[in-house]
Design an enzyme around this catalytic site. Sequence first.
Site, PDB file in Angstrom:
ATOM      1  N   SER A 110       0.836  -1.189   0.000  1.00  0.00           N
ATOM      2  CA  SER A 110       0.000   0.000   0.000  1.00  0.00           C
ATOM      3  C   SER A 110       0.879   1.251   0.000  1.00  0.00           C
ATOM      4  CB  SER A 110      -0.963  -0.037   1.200  1.00  0.00           C
ATOM      5  OG  SER A 110      -1.946   0.970   1.106  1.00  0.00           O
ATOM      6  N   GLU A 211      -2.150  -2.665  -8.012  1.00  0.00           N
ATOM      7  CA  GLU A 211      -3.290  -2.974  -7.153  1.00  0.00           C
ATOM      8  C   GLU A 211      -3.769  -1.668  -6.542  1.00  0.00           C
ATOM      9  OE1 GLU A 211      -3.671  -2.970  -3.541  1.00  0.00           O
ATOM     10  OE2 GLU A 211      -1.765  -1.942  -3.249  1.00  0.00           O
ATOM     11  N   HIS A 277      -5.140  -5.446  -1.089  1.00  0.00           N
ATOM     12  CA  HIS A 277      -5.738  -5.008   0.166  1.00  0.00           C
ATOM     13  C   HIS A 277      -6.753  -5.971   0.770  1.00  0.00           C
ATOM     14  CE1 HIS A 277      -3.782  -1.188  -0.661  1.00  0.00           C
ATOM     15  NE2 HIS A 277      -4.120  -0.799   0.542  1.00  0.00           N
TER      16      HIS A 277
END
Length: 318
Positions: A110, A211, A277
């Site tokens: 992330s 992502e 995630h």
Amino acid sequence: MILPPALRPGDVVRVIAPSSSFDPEPFERGLTVLSARLGLRPRMRADVAARWRYLAGDDARRADEWREAVADPEARAIICARGGYGAMRLLPAIDPAPLLAHPKLLVGFSDVTALHALLNRAGLATVHGPGVTQLARLPEEALVHLEALLRRSAPPAGGAPPAPGAGLAGCASVRPGRASGPLLGGSLTLLSHLAGTPYAPRLEGAILFLEDVAEKPYRLDRYLTHLALAGAFRGVAGIAVGQLTGCDDQNAHGADVVREAILALGVPAIEGLSAGHEDANFALPLGARATLIAPAPGEGGAPRLEFDGWTGGEGGVA
């Protein structure tokens, strides 16, 4: 690209919080996974749980924590507590040279994409994988895969589907073909925000992994368009798309937006990797060489990434 040495049972790992602050309960459960399940010895500063606005302490605290983790002679890895926001604020204060001289594995995802980008660009392979607060939610298959990846003990790549730690299967081929190169990327949002800075990854000849989470389709479109206008996709060898979690709205599906942009690049591409995630967040070795295999209709085998040369354990150059 320098591959850090593999982790072994009993190794010290430094836990840091370079981005947002975290809730204590999932953090403590994650520390238990590190010690009881993975056999590692987590070590951290007393102020790792600091809070300042939306960050895990101010920039000075987080930068000092990074430097201490890098300098710890016993630590074999640096594992981030979570993502959120804030890592890119630290980039000007980070010198990659000490980690190139004494490599350690960096693990996170992330917002940690910013740190991966800096270190991969400098020549160090890293691990896009779960942070401490996510570890206790991982399914067993993802934990087995993570352990094999960190220990670099998986069988050689080449199977279909790949063995745990040796690769990762996707769901579908977006554009059939095969490509090899360093595996780079992470959060699409962060990659877009890094474009035009000295920290953006060089994607020519690379397999790009993407992502994201909680980004509406038009925002995904904006990030992809920004990267295209900045020339970031020039020369990219292939694309591997992971989880796009919560990226739909009533007008469009995020996966459709990303797929359309990928098709326009004309390179081999796959989608549906279990990395991102969601709880099933399977780890990837960023910076290391990978092979993307996107079978055409009628061809055998799953769409997949194979992690070339990652096994072996003692570190080196790939």
